[in-house]
Design an enzyme around this catalytic site. Structure first.
Site, PDB file in Angstrom:
ATOM      1  N   TYR A 153      15.311  -5.632  20.901  1.00 20.83           N
ATOM      2  CA  TYR A 153      16.021  -6.775  19.838  1.00 20.83           C
ATOM      3  C   TYR A 153      16.216  -7.791  20.853  1.00 20.83           C
ATOM      4  O   TYR A 153      15.830  -9.013  20.575  1.00 20.83           O
ATOM      5  CB  TYR A 153      16.945  -6.108  18.954  1.00 20.83           C
ATOM      6  CG  TYR A 153      17.545  -7.052  17.990  1.00 20.83           C
ATOM      7  CD1 TYR A 153      16.743  -6.937  16.658  1.00 20.83           C
ATOM      8  CD2 TYR A 153      18.432  -7.935  18.131  1.00 20.83           C
ATOM      9  CE1 TYR A 153      17.104  -7.838  15.750  1.00 20.83           C
ATOM     10  CE2 TYR A 153      18.628  -8.819  17.165  1.00 20.83           C
ATOM     11  CZ  TYR A 153      18.115  -8.683  15.855  1.00 20.83           C
ATOM     12  OH  TYR A 153      18.502  -9.445  14.925  1.00 20.83           O
ATOM     13  N   LYS A 157      14.653 -11.540  20.854  1.00 18.58           N
ATOM     14  CA  LYS A 157      15.488 -12.790  20.381  1.00 18.58           C
ATOM     15  C   LYS A 157      15.513 -13.845  21.496  1.00 18.58           C
ATOM     16  O   LYS A 157      15.524 -15.001  21.151  1.00 18.58           O
ATOM     17  CB  LYS A 157      16.825 -12.483  19.613  1.00 18.58           C
ATOM     18  CG  LYS A 157      16.552 -11.522  18.518  1.00 18.58           C
ATOM     19  CD  LYS A 157      16.095 -12.084  17.392  1.00 18.58           C
ATOM     20  CE  LYS A 157      15.928 -11.430  15.909  1.00 18.58           C
ATOM     21  NZ  LYS A 157      15.532 -12.020  15.040  1.00 18.58           N
TER      22      LYS A 157
HETATM   23  P1  NAD Z   1      16.918  -7.588   6.194  1.00 14.23           P
HETATM   24  O1  NAD Z   1      16.340  -6.241   6.573  1.00 14.23           O
HETATM   25  O2  NAD Z   1      17.526  -7.753   4.805  1.00 14.23           O
HETATM   26  O3  NAD Z   1      15.447  -8.667   5.687  1.00 14.23           O
HETATM   27  C1  NAD Z   1      14.034  -8.490   6.723  1.00 14.23           C
HETATM   28  C2  NAD Z   1      13.037  -8.767   5.890  1.00 14.23           C
HETATM   29  O4  NAD Z   1      11.957  -8.688   6.647  1.00 14.23           O
HETATM   30  C3  NAD Z   1      12.880  -7.411   4.838  1.00 14.23           C
HETATM   31  O5  NAD Z   1      12.475  -7.913   3.420  1.00 14.23           O
HETATM   32  C4  NAD Z   1      11.408  -7.005   5.609  1.00 14.23           C
HETATM   33  O6  NAD Z   1      10.664  -6.199   4.414  1.00 14.23           O
HETATM   34  C5  NAD Z   1      10.758  -8.095   6.262  1.00 14.23           C
HETATM   35  N1  NAD Z   1       9.729  -7.714   7.300  1.00 14.23           N
HETATM   36  C6  NAD Z   1      10.227  -6.750   8.286  1.00 14.23           C
HETATM   37  N2  NAD Z   1       9.160  -6.496   9.056  1.00 14.23           N
HETATM   38  C7  NAD Z   1       8.302  -7.498   8.575  1.00 14.23           C
HETATM   39  C8  NAD Z   1       6.823  -7.874   8.894  1.00 14.23           C
HETATM   40  N3  NAD Z   1       6.147  -7.293   9.900  1.00 14.23           N
HETATM   41  N4  NAD Z   1       6.418  -8.943   8.174  1.00 14.23           N
HETATM   42  C9  NAD Z   1       6.943  -9.433   7.233  1.00 14.23           C
HETATM   43  N5  NAD Z   1       8.323  -9.055   6.897  1.00 14.23           N
HETATM   44  C10 NAD Z   1       8.723  -8.041   7.340  1.00 14.23           C
HETATM   45  O7  NAD Z   1      17.322  -8.287   7.456  1.00 14.23           O
HETATM   46  P2  NAD Z   1      18.344  -9.627   7.559  1.00 14.23           P
HETATM   47  O8  NAD Z   1      19.530  -9.343   8.200  1.00 14.23           O
HETATM   48  O9  NAD Z   1      18.033 -10.592   6.471  1.00 14.23           O
HETATM   49  O10 NAD Z   1      17.306 -10.347   8.886  1.00 14.23           O
HETATM   50  C11 NAD Z   1      16.484 -11.458   8.835  1.00 14.23           C
HETATM   51  C12 NAD Z   1      16.609 -12.079  10.063  1.00 14.23           C
HETATM   52  O11 NAD Z   1      17.691 -12.386  10.541  1.00 14.23           O
HETATM   53  C13 NAD Z   1      15.893 -11.055  11.074  1.00 14.23           C
HETATM   54  O12 NAD Z   1      14.888 -11.759  11.955  1.00 14.23           O
HETATM   55  C14 NAD Z   1      17.070 -10.566  11.991  1.00 14.23           C
HETATM   56  O13 NAD Z   1      16.617 -10.311  13.372  1.00 14.23           O
HETATM   57  C15 NAD Z   1      17.926 -11.737  11.789  1.00 14.23           C
HETATM   58  N6  NAD Z   1      19.306 -11.605  12.202  1.00 14.23           N
HETATM   59  C16 NAD Z   1      19.967 -10.861  11.411  1.00 14.23           C
HETATM   60  C17 NAD Z   1      21.449 -10.439  11.643  1.00 14.23           C
HETATM   61  C18 NAD Z   1      22.182  -9.440  10.560  1.00 14.23           C
HETATM   62  O14 NAD Z   1      23.348  -8.975  11.187  1.00 14.23           O
HETATM   63  N7  NAD Z   1      21.894  -9.254   9.364  1.00 14.23           N
HETATM   64  C19 NAD Z   1      22.049 -11.087  12.751  1.00 14.23           C
HETATM   65  C20 NAD Z   1      21.129 -11.734  13.468  1.00 14.23           C
HETATM   66  C21 NAD Z   1      20.034 -12.073  13.209  1.00 14.23           C
END
Ligand code: NAD
Length: 246
Positions: A153, A157
């Site tokens: 991860y 990133k």
């Molecule tokens: P989440 O799991 O709620 O949503 C992620 C979505 O991406 C899901 O709907 C999933 O079905 C979809 N997905 C997964 N693999 C996929 C693929 N191969 N093709 C298309 N869609 C796909 O997670 P989130 O927290 O909303 O995360 C969204 C983004 O934010 C991610 O890139 C994550 O790394 C980043 N992020 C999240 C956090 C956190 O703490 N939640 C922190 C920093 C960064």
């Protein structure tokens, strides 16, 4: 703010992507909501429709180049162009130190979280070059610093941040802006399977003393997507409750 603009948001069936899609639509954009999760995607479209704005769902796996190509084609076919793209889809992946990290888990996280962002831009940019546009790639605080047991991860990133900078300098003269957003830990399904003690500990890592909300990330993304950010490109913006300031 985004009237007459067409946007695609990946991973828009949940969490941050859903919040972003809703905010872009509320600001006037016509949004292609994309995800591998059809049910979540349709729920996002329904929520946008209930607010009186326009969106469609398109199923695409960001780790497949041809799906990214088809997603851009759908935006052009349905709404006549593409001006905004938020490459947000991401997964957490296995937790293990580098010396024990599962090879398949590494490949999967890199495919979705890093190659997925490259494939997205690979097909979005040629269309945006015609009329200008704004791309926001979802990085993380872990695009700037390490986090034990999360090598894939963290590497993905960090890669997203570098890829963002490269695309930004290559297309600045074409009026295509490319920026990365780095959330701290945000309350979404991505982290909801963590136990209560771990979540409490994560809260304590943020000087603000709590986890973030998806809407707080979406607010920054909306601004970067809009013309209000007209001189902003190649940047990494943290939205992390002070995590990186320590
Ligand atoms: P989440 O799991 O709620 O949503 C992620 C979505 O991406 C899901 O709907 C999933 O079905 C979809 N997905 C997964 N693999 C996929 C693929 N191969 N093709 C298309 N869609 C796909 O997670 P989130 O927290 O909303 O995360 C969204 C983004 O934010 C991610 O890139 C994550 O790394 C980043 N992020 C999240 C956090 C956190 O703490 N939640 C922190 C920093 C960064």
């Amino acid at each position: 703010m985004l009237k007459d603009k067409v946007a695609v948001v990946t991973g828009a069936g949940s969490g941050i992507g859903r919040a972003v899609a809703r905010k872009l639509a509320a600001a006037g954009a016509r949004v292609v909501v994309s995800d591998i999760d059809e049910e979540g995607g349709h729920d996002t479209v329904a929520a946008i429709g209930a607010g009186g704005a326009e969106a469609v769902f398109f199923k695409a796996d960001t780790s497949r180049p041809e799906d990214n190509d088809a997603l851009v084609a759908e935006a052009v076919k349905r709404f006549g162009g593409l001006h905004v793209a938020v490459n947000n889809a991401g997964i957490g992946g296995p937790m293990a130190p580098v010396g024990e990290y599962p090879i398949e888990g590494w490949d999967k996280v890199i495919a979705v979280n890093l190659s997925g962002v490259f494939y997205g831009m690979r097909y979005q940019i040629p269309v945006m070059k015609r009329g200008g546009g704004s791309i926001v790639n979802m990085a993380s605080i872990l695009g700037q610093v390490g986090f034990r047991n999360s090598a894939a991860y963290v590497a993905a990133k960090h890669g997203v941040v570098g890829l963002t900078r490269n695309a930004a300098i290559e297309y600045a003269r074409d009026n295509v802006r490319v920026n990365a957003v780095g959330p701290g830990f945000i309350k979404t399904p991505l982290i909801e399977n963590l136990d209560a003690d771990t979540l409490k500990a994560l809260e304590g890592l943020h000087p603000i003393g709590r986890l973030g909300e998806a809407d707080e990330v979406a607010e920054l993304v909306l601004w970067l997507c809009s013309d209000k950010a007209s001189f902003v490109t190649g940047s990494y913006y943290a939205v992390d409750g002070g995590y990186l300031a320590q």
